[in-house]
Design a protein around this motif. Sequence first.
Motif, PDB file in Angstrom:
ATOM      1  N   UNK A 222      -5.996 -14.847 112.797  1.00 54.96           N
ATOM      2  CA  UNK A 222      -6.010 -15.947 113.772  1.00 54.96           C
ATOM      3  C   UNK A 222      -5.874 -15.451 115.208  1.00 54.96           C
ATOM      4  N   UNK A 223      -5.251 -14.288 115.378  1.00 52.45           N
ATOM      5  CA  UNK A 223      -5.118 -13.739 116.738  1.00 52.45           C
ATOM      6  C   UNK A 223      -6.484 -13.459 117.356  1.00 52.45           C
ATOM      7  N   UNK A 224      -7.504 -13.277 116.520  1.00 47.49           N
ATOM      8  CA  UNK A 224      -8.866 -13.041 117.034  1.00 47.49           C
ATOM      9  C   UNK A 224      -9.390 -14.231 117.809  1.00 47.49           C
ATOM     10  N   UNK A 225      -8.875 -15.426 117.493  1.00 51.60           N
ATOM     11  CA  UNK A 225      -9.316 -16.625 118.225  1.00 51.60           C
ATOM     12  C   UNK A 225      -8.176 -17.190 119.086  1.00 51.60           C
ATOM     13  N   UNK A 226      -7.157 -16.378 119.307  1.00 55.36           N
ATOM     14  CA  UNK A 226      -6.068 -16.788 120.194  1.00 55.36           C
ATOM     15  C   UNK A 226      -5.201 -17.908 119.655  1.00 55.36           C
ATOM     16  N   UNK A 227      -5.158 -18.042 118.325  1.00 57.02           N
ATOM     17  CA  UNK A 227      -4.347 -19.078 117.695  1.00 57.02           C
ATOM     18  C   UNK A 227      -3.267 -18.427 116.838  1.00 57.02           C
ATOM     19  N   UNK A 228      -2.330 -19.249 116.363  1.00 58.44           N
ATOM     20  CA  UNK A 228      -1.190 -18.755 115.602  1.00 58.44           C
ATOM     21  C   UNK A 228      -1.175 -19.363 114.212  1.00 58.44           C
ATOM     22  N   UNK A 229      -0.473 -18.686 113.309  1.00 58.22           N
ATOM     23  CA  UNK A 229      -0.182 -19.302 112.016  1.00 58.22           C
ATOM     24  C   UNK A 229       0.985 -20.266 112.216  1.00 58.22           C
ATOM     25  N   UNK A 230       1.223 -21.124 111.262  1.00 59.34           N
ATOM     26  CA  UNK A 230       2.284 -22.126 111.392  1.00 59.34           C
ATOM     27  C   UNK A 230       3.647 -21.477 111.612  1.00 59.34           C
ATOM     28  N   UNK A 231       3.911 -20.369 110.916  1.00 58.85           N
ATOM     29  CA  UNK A 231       5.222 -19.721 111.019  1.00 58.85           C
ATOM     30  C   UNK A 231       5.499 -19.193 112.426  1.00 58.85           C
ATOM     31  N   UNK A 232       4.438 -18.984 113.206  1.00 58.96           N
ATOM     32  CA  UNK A 232       4.600 -18.487 114.580  1.00 58.96           C
ATOM     33  C   UNK A 232       4.547 -19.601 115.619  1.00 58.96           C
ATOM     34  N   UNK A 233       4.520 -20.838 115.159  1.00 59.36           N
ATOM     35  CA  UNK A 233       4.433 -21.966 116.090  1.00 59.36           C
ATOM     36  C   UNK A 233       5.304 -23.121 115.605  1.00 59.36           C
ATOM     37  N   UNK A 234       6.555 -22.809 115.327  1.00 58.49           N
ATOM     38  CA  UNK A 234       7.479 -23.819 114.813  1.00 58.49           C
ATOM     39  C   UNK A 234       7.986 -24.696 115.956  1.00 58.49           C
ATOM     40  N   UNK A 235       8.022 -26.002 115.732  1.00 55.22           N
ATOM     41  CA  UNK A 235       8.531 -26.945 116.731  1.00 55.22           C
ATOM     42  C   UNK A 235       9.535 -27.889 116.076  1.00 55.22           C
ATOM     43  N   UNK A 236      10.359 -28.516 116.884  1.00 51.00           N
ATOM     44  CA  UNK A 236      11.367 -29.442 116.348  1.00 51.00           C
ATOM     45  C   UNK A 236      10.776 -30.812 116.009  1.00 51.00           C
TER      46      UNK A 236
END
Length: 275
Positions: A222-236
């Motif tokens: 996903x880093x190839x398209x500048x996006x993250x996996x869910x585990x790297x984008x946790x929100x409250x």
Amino acid sequence: MRILRLWHIDSFEGGKGSRAAFLSRVASEFEKREENVYVMVRTLTLQGAAEALQAGDVPDLLSFSCGLDGVAENCHRLQYSFGGGEVDGGTYAYPWCAGKYYFFCLEDDFTALSAETLVLSEGGNNLPAAAAALSGIVGEVRSEDSTSAYVHFLNGKYRYMLGTQRDVCRFQARGVNVFSKAIDAYGDLYQYIAVTTSDENKESLCGTFIDLLLSDEIQEGLSDIGMYSLKDSVADNTLSAFVSKEGLSSAREAAAEALQSGEIKILKSYLKTLN
């Protein structure tokens, strides 16, 4: 030959490159692993997808985010679990990639961050005002479209900018050193995947495709398209994946009011708690 139809809808800014192209690459890998299977990836607008669903034209798999009308009733329950895609205790949509909100500054000093020193970068169906309000910003905050906000921030018109992973990629491409502070209080930059097939013989195959899409092997790319996996984008907090276009508009109004008043209770009534 078994054909899976996968529709993809972009309704918020990505990082770099194309999420649809990424899905096509995953589809090609899936076809190598599954004999006599073809995954047809098609990109639609939010309006086009909503009209097609209303007319009864439903794909086998759907890649979407908040604000697509008529999707919930077509989704099958998944084995994965995520609050944003949950309905009545079951998960019916799960993020296959994610973005993230950030505060940006040209110097490593966020002590003067306030409504007066900040600009909100607006782009797509996401709600940066909610990210600001739930981060404690109160007052009249200026907002601009994402390109203008980016340019004016770099030119020094604003000391701080609330932006996304799209801006991270812009800064990298330009070679500009910008400091960032991740926002964990709120996130709605989730690209969901859902099984929507009406053919019960394809349901298992759709599930196998999602398993591949969510595998570590694929998620690492996903880093190839500048996006993250869910585990790297946790929100409250987040919006429901199934919020309607009308509900999204109401949440946007609530976010704007919360920014003005500092009272977040009404805004939070529109949101789902993730942590």
